[in-house]
Structures are given as C-alpha cells and as structure tokens.
Design a protein around this motif. Sequence first.
Motif, mmCIF file in Angstrom:
data_model
loop_
_atom_site.group_PDB
_atom_site.id
_atom_site.type_symbol
_atom_site.label_atom_id
_atom_site.label_comp_id
_atom_site.label_asym_id
_atom_site.label_seq_id
_atom_site.Cartn_x
_atom_site.Cartn_y
_atom_site.Cartn_z
ATOM 1 N N LEU A 72 -32.655 60.798 101.274
ATOM 2 C CA LEU A 72 -33.348 61.518 102.048
ATOM 3 C C LEU A 72 -32.503 61.926 103.429
ATOM 4 O O LEU A 72 -33.151 62.598 104.059
ATOM 5 C CB LEU A 72 -34.575 60.387 102.412
ATOM 6 N N ARG A 73 -31.145 61.360 103.353
ATOM 7 C CA ARG A 73 -30.377 61.800 104.518
ATOM 8 C C ARG A 73 -31.052 61.109 105.958
ATOM 9 O O ARG A 73 -31.047 61.732 107.140
ATOM 10 C CB ARG A 73 -30.102 63.123 104.597
ATOM 11 N N LYS A 74 -31.680 60.079 105.812
ATOM 12 C CA LYS A 74 -32.189 59.404 107.226
ATOM 13 C C LYS A 74 -32.364 57.823 106.945
ATOM 14 O O LYS A 74 -32.348 57.243 105.854
ATOM 15 C CB LYS A 74 -33.604 60.067 107.311
ATOM 16 N N ALA A 110 -41.279 60.307 101.871
ATOM 17 C CA ALA A 110 -41.495 61.704 101.219
ATOM 18 C C ALA A 110 -40.667 62.763 101.815
ATOM 19 O O ALA A 110 -40.311 63.774 101.208
ATOM 20 C CB ALA A 110 -42.899 62.052 100.910
ATOM 21 N N GLN A 111 -40.466 62.453 103.047
ATOM 22 C CA GLN A 111 -39.658 63.627 103.939
ATOM 23 C C GLN A 111 -38.290 63.527 104.101
ATOM 24 O O GLN A 111 -37.834 62.527 104.541
ATOM 25 C CB GLN A 111 -40.639 63.519 105.475
ATOM 26 N N VAL A 156 -42.818 70.996 98.490
ATOM 27 C CA VAL A 156 -44.016 70.442 98.176
ATOM 28 C C VAL A 156 -43.718 69.508 96.846
ATOM 29 O O VAL A 156 -44.219 68.365 96.909
ATOM 30 C CB VAL A 156 -45.280 71.338 97.703
ATOM 31 N N ASP A 157 -43.142 70.212 95.779
ATOM 32 C CA ASP A 157 -42.905 69.291 94.815
ATOM 33 C C ASP A 157 -41.984 68.141 94.755
ATOM 34 O O ASP A 157 -42.546 67.049 94.212
ATOM 35 C CB ASP A 157 -42.078 70.265 93.518
ATOM 36 N N GLY A 158 -41.044 67.987 95.878
ATOM 37 C CA GLY A 158 -40.512 66.713 95.807
ATOM 38 C C GLY A 158 -41.409 65.727 96.782
ATOM 39 O O GLY A 158 -41.255 64.801 96.377
ATOM 40 N N LYS A 159 -41.871 66.310 97.683
ATOM 41 C CA LYS A 159 -42.660 65.272 98.391
ATOM 42 C C LYS A 159 -43.956 64.829 97.500
ATOM 43 O O LYS A 159 -44.372 63.626 97.568
ATOM 44 C CB LYS A 159 -43.466 66.188 99.496
ATOM 45 N N THR A 218 -44.429 60.822 96.992
ATOM 46 C CA THR A 218 -45.910 60.373 97.322
ATOM 47 C C THR A 218 -46.650 59.871 96.264
ATOM 48 O O THR A 218 -47.338 58.671 96.285
ATOM 49 C CB THR A 218 -46.468 61.499 98.170
ATOM 50 N N LYS A 219 -46.376 60.363 95.160
ATOM 51 C CA LYS A 219 -47.490 59.860 94.337
ATOM 52 C C LYS A 219 -46.561 58.990 92.944
ATOM 53 O O LYS A 219 -47.048 58.672 91.927
ATOM 54 C CB LYS A 219 -47.887 61.124 93.232
#
Length: 400
Positions: free
Chosen positions: A164-166, A192-193, A261-264, A268-269
């Motif tokens: 996620l680089r964070k 997810a972000q 969207v697809d990665g998040k 998320t799910k």
Amino acid sequence: MESPRPQLVILAEAPDAFVELFGISMVERLLRQAQRIGFREAIVLSTTPAEIAAHLAAPSWARAQISLSFHQREPGPVSMLQVAGKERALVVSAGFYYDARLLKTLAGKTTTTVLVDSRRPAETIRLWQKEPLDFSGAALVIPDSASEPKQCDAANEPTYVTALRKHVRPVFFPAPSPELIPVAEKYVRDLAQNGVLDFPGFLDSPIEDWIVSRLCHTSIRPNQVTFVTMLIGLAVTALFAAGRLWWGVALAYAIEVLDGVDGKLARTKVETTTAGQWEHEVDYTIELSWWTALAFHFRTSGIASAYWLLALYVVSDLIDRVAKRAVKLKVGRNLDDVSNFDRFVRCIGARRNINIWILIAALALGDPGNGFVLFCWWGAAGAVAHVVRAIQIRAMTKSE
C-alpha cells in the motif's frame, strides 16, 4: 525455521459473529483472512453451532479452501486451555474485527501468547464499549505450557504496508453496534486505499469509495471488474488508433476510476487472488498499446518523430522500473514513498492518469499532438529523477 501452523479454533456466537462490515460478516471475514494466511481447516465452537453452520452454509469461493467442523460448547466463560485441547492452537473470537497481520503474527508464536493492545488508538475507544468479559480477541495456546502467557501487542507491531506504500496501524476490536459501523468500516477502508497517489488519484478516490460501498453488497467479484476494465482498455486502444481521441480519453477516464475499484473491492471484501497479482502486468501491456496507438495516429497525422517519441517513453519507463526495483531491494520499500520529494514526483510524474489528463488538456486547446509530445518527454524527465534518487538512496544506505 518457521513454526508449524497451529490448529485454528474459532469461537462464534450470534449476534456478534453476524455483524457485517462492507457486506461481510465478522465470521466470514475471519475465515477469508485465515485462508489467505495459510489455514486450510478450522474448528468452530458455539453454543448454537447449527445457527453458525446455517450462516456459513452459503457457498463462498473466497474461503472455499478451508474445511469447517462445527461443535457445541457449554454456555459460560471461555477457558483458552480447555478450548484448545491437546494441540497448539490459535483460538480466535469471531465477534471481533482483526487486521490480518495480527493473526499472522500470533499464529507464528511458539509460546502461549494473548493478543492485546496497550495503546488503543483514540478513534477505536468507542468500539470497545461492549468488550466481552470472558475472552477478548485471540490467543495462541500451547498445551501444558508452564510459563505465564506472553503478549502480542498490536501497539508494537510494524505499521508499514509495502503493497500500500503507507503506514497503517494494525488494530482489532469487538463487533460494533449498528451506530458505530461507519467508525469500524474506516479501518477496513484504510487497508484498501493505496498510500501514494498521483494527482488524479486524489480526486478519483472518493468516487471509487462510493462505487465500492455499493458493489460490496452485491455478488460482483473484483476479477469481474478487472475483466470489464480490460475490455474497455482494448476499446481505448482501437479509438486512439482510429483518431477518435475524445471518445478514447472518455473511456480512459472510466478506466482510471475502475482500476482503483477492483483493488479496493478485493481488499475490502477479502477476495484477493493470485490471479489478481497479474493485473499490473496486464494493465501495463494495455497501456503500452494506448501509447502505441497514439504514436500510430500522430505519425499518420503529421508528427514524423511519433515512433521515436514512443521509444523514448517506453525506454524511460523501463529505466524507471529498474530504479524503483533497485531501491526496493535495498531499503525494502517503494521509491515513491521514501521521502516527501519522492511522493511529490509520484503525484505529478508521467503515468497513465497524468498522461490522459495532459492529453485531455491538449485536446481542449486544439493541439493533441503536442500533448503526446509533452507526456513522452515528461516520462523521460521522471525517469531521470528516479535514477538520481535511486543512486542517492543506495549511497546513503551504504554509508550508514
């Protein structure tokens, strides 16, 4: 040497195990996480095992590799040692949300260890109002252990997430009450972000979150979103080659949003897959076809150096990737997130989204050809900046 994987024992009680975050119940989310950290079977203990089994009876490909056995337990306080039995066991309450990193760390312990959080983040304090009295979270249990249980403290666990680089503080907390679900979902969203975005990405992120918040309650899978995005990407290539630039950039902007969207949705799910890891390579191939199609169009419309500019962009991009890889091998993190300067370069550097925005601006000004010229040279400038930074970073780490 890595410790053998422990037996997974899940304590699941209604209604907490059924509380949903982004359309996924606590017990379902836990099983999906367990599969992704290597578990292939689980014992589910409950005072109402039939109810839990009925809840989990619906097919779920995201945890299909875990076999489940359901057992009755007596009502009352939980004893970790009694629950674990005679085997080394990871005992986890399904009435909690967990950052998967905590479960992975706990599963690797070799002594009896209890998951705790000595410095709960202020934002999570409200989520602990209904903390259970008998068993709070998770523990790795070693039978016949004479020593006092140790603690795995979430407050002391590493926070940096390379993918996620964070930095994301790992947390766990009880199933929230209905009014606190938005507070709890913040932590799911944080994981997810991506942490380092280009300038268009900052504007797209709220749109992506809005779409994900609706898709997560449907049966649409992240890989399906990825497939649709690929088809739209190929349409963009055809439109660019045919000189339909406005239509091309319009669909390219749709991809700009869908690509997030697809990665998040997958994170998320908890529906990440091995196939999904190849998405970046497919994206790169499709994007390369865009720039090739643009070079073809502009070459036929009068820019004699179009193919040379394409070669400049592609070679610069390859050099850029080598510089980033060298930094990641040296310091264990992405070049885009080493310093504020690197984050700034990532924000404005030549990438798909920035290139499309440059092309949109050039189209609006009636000079798309020079937009193509600009982002090709902008890509070369970004590669130079990253090569210089890679040399600096490697030199600094050698001197330390």
